[in-house]
Design a protein around this motif. Structure first.
Motif, mmCIF file in Angstrom:
data_model
loop_
_atom_site.group_PDB
_atom_site.id
_atom_site.type_symbol
_atom_site.label_atom_id
_atom_site.label_comp_id
_atom_site.label_asym_id
_atom_site.label_seq_id
_atom_site.Cartn_x
_atom_site.Cartn_y
_atom_site.Cartn_z
ATOM 1 N N ARG A 1 -31.202 40.418 -48.282
ATOM 2 C CA ARG A 1 -29.903 39.885 -47.848
ATOM 3 C C ARG A 1 -29.070 41.058 -47.351
ATOM 4 N NH1 ARG A 1 -30.205 40.837 -52.956
ATOM 5 N NH2 ARG A 1 -28.451 41.484 -54.232
ATOM 6 N N SER A 2 -28.136 40.765 -46.478
ATOM 7 C CA SER A 2 -27.377 41.834 -45.831
ATOM 8 C C SER A 2 -25.883 41.633 -45.935
ATOM 9 C CB SER A 2 -27.736 41.906 -44.347
ATOM 10 O OG SER A 2 -29.097 42.173 -44.194
ATOM 11 N N THR A 3 -25.185 42.756 -45.902
ATOM 12 C CA THR A 3 -23.728 42.786 -45.802
ATOM 13 C C THR A 3 -23.402 43.664 -44.600
ATOM 14 O OG1 THR A 3 -23.562 42.682 -48.209
ATOM 15 C CG2 THR A 3 -21.591 43.374 -47.012
ATOM 16 N N VAL A 4 -22.569 43.152 -43.708
ATOM 17 C CA VAL A 4 -22.285 43.847 -42.451
ATOM 18 C C VAL A 4 -20.797 44.147 -42.339
ATOM 19 C CG1 VAL A 4 -22.443 43.710 -39.932
ATOM 20 C CG2 VAL A 4 -24.170 42.578 -41.350
ATOM 21 N N THR A 5 -20.487 45.359 -41.877
ATOM 22 C CA THR A 5 -19.109 45.752 -41.573
ATOM 23 C C THR A 5 -19.060 46.227 -40.134
ATOM 24 O OG1 THR A 5 -18.751 46.440 -43.858
ATOM 25 C CG2 THR A 5 -17.200 47.269 -42.216
ATOM 26 N N ASP A 6 -18.208 45.606 -39.336
ATOM 27 C CA ASP A 6 -18.000 46.028 -37.946
ATOM 28 C C ASP A 6 -16.992 47.165 -37.970
ATOM 29 O OD1 ASP A 6 -17.284 46.373 -35.288
ATOM 30 O OD2 ASP A 6 -17.292 44.232 -34.851
ATOM 31 N N MET A 7 -17.454 48.365 -37.699
ATOM 32 C CA MET A 7 -16.600 49.549 -37.781
ATOM 33 C C MET A 7 -15.547 49.583 -36.679
ATOM 34 S SD MET A 7 -17.743 50.746 -40.502
ATOM 35 C CE MET A 7 -16.807 52.250 -40.599
ATOM 36 N N ASP A 8 -15.778 48.858 -35.581
ATOM 37 C CA ASP A 8 -14.826 48.857 -34.471
ATOM 38 C C ASP A 8 -13.660 47.908 -34.685
ATOM 39 O OD1 ASP A 8 -16.140 50.773 -32.700
ATOM 40 O OD2 ASP A 8 -17.743 49.284 -32.642
ATOM 41 N N GLU B 1 -22.051 40.102 -35.896
ATOM 42 C CA GLU B 1 -22.571 40.639 -37.152
ATOM 43 C C GLU B 1 -23.928 40.046 -37.517
ATOM 44 O OE1 GLU B 1 -19.603 40.239 -40.198
ATOM 45 O OE2 GLU B 1 -18.179 41.521 -39.119
ATOM 46 N N GLU B 2 -24.176 38.800 -37.116
ATOM 47 C CA GLU B 2 -25.453 38.165 -37.447
ATOM 48 C C GLU B 2 -26.613 38.922 -36.825
ATOM 49 O OE1 GLU B 2 -22.894 36.443 -35.990
ATOM 50 O OE2 GLU B 2 -22.115 35.514 -37.815
ATOM 51 N N MET B 3 -26.449 39.374 -35.587
ATOM 52 C CA MET B 3 -27.507 40.125 -34.916
ATOM 53 C C MET B 3 -27.690 41.483 -35.572
ATOM 54 S SD MET B 3 -29.904 40.405 -32.762
ATOM 55 C CE MET B 3 -29.760 39.133 -31.540
ATOM 56 N N ALA B 4 -26.604 42.131 -35.942
ATOM 57 C CA ALA B 4 -26.703 43.431 -36.623
ATOM 58 C C ALA B 4 -27.457 43.277 -37.939
ATOM 59 C CB ALA B 4 -25.313 44.011 -36.862
ATOM 60 N N ALA B 5 -27.176 42.212 -38.684
ATOM 61 C CA ALA B 5 -27.881 41.956 -39.948
ATOM 62 C C ALA B 5 -29.364 41.724 -39.696
ATOM 63 C CB ALA B 5 -27.266 40.759 -40.673
ATOM 64 N N ILE C 1 -25.742 46.996 -45.041
ATOM 65 C CA ILE C 1 -26.451 47.240 -46.292
ATOM 66 C C ILE C 1 -27.433 46.088 -46.481
ATOM 67 C CG2 ILE C 1 -26.286 47.512 -48.795
ATOM 68 C CD1 ILE C 1 -23.375 48.458 -48.361
ATOM 69 N N VAL C 2 -28.713 46.427 -46.543
ATOM 70 C CA VAL C 2 -29.762 45.437 -46.787
ATOM 71 C C VAL C 2 -30.218 45.622 -48.230
ATOM 72 C CG1 VAL C 2 -32.037 44.589 -46.129
ATOM 73 C CG2 VAL C 2 -30.503 45.528 -44.381
#
Length: 111
Positions: free
Chosen positions: A95-102, A69-73, A10-11
């Motif tokens: 700003r971003s919030t990242v969730t690793d689904m795996d 997660e930093e790269m995904a953001a 989510i950005v």
């Protein structure tokens, strides 16, 4: 070959320096970008309210697990910036919030 992980990102950001035509366009399309239309997609899903204060994009990013997660953001923020610039929309404070689904743990209710 490294493992790929799927991230939900989510950005969030704030509108900034919107021109009158930009504001009118956003307001005319506001119903198409409400909470009911939010979903995570590779292309991104834009959501905002009629107050035109802030917005959010929801992305699905598939990336090497080693990059984390930093790269995904960073990838999601780059996509959001590109979409906003292409539309001629001013923004600030991404700003971003990242969730690793795996690696996300799912708690199931016991019966």
């Amino acid at each position: 070959m490294t493992a790929q992980h799927t991230y939900r990102v989510i950005v969030r950001g704030k509108w900034d320096g919107l021109t009158a035509p930009s504001r009118n366009k956003l307001l005319a399309e506001a119903d198409d970008h409400g909470l009911a239309q939010m979903q995570f997609t590779p292309e991104g899903s834009l959501a905002y309210e009629r107050t035109l204060h802030s917005f959010s994009f929801r992305y699905v990013i598939v990336s090497d697990a080693a990059d984390g997660e930093e790269m995904a953001a960073a990838l999601a923020e780059d996509k959001a910036e590109s979409a906003l610039k292409a539309a001629g929309l001013g923004y600030r404070e991404l700003r971003s919030t990242v969730t690793d689904m795996d690696t996300m743990k799912i708690n199931r209710k016991s019966r």
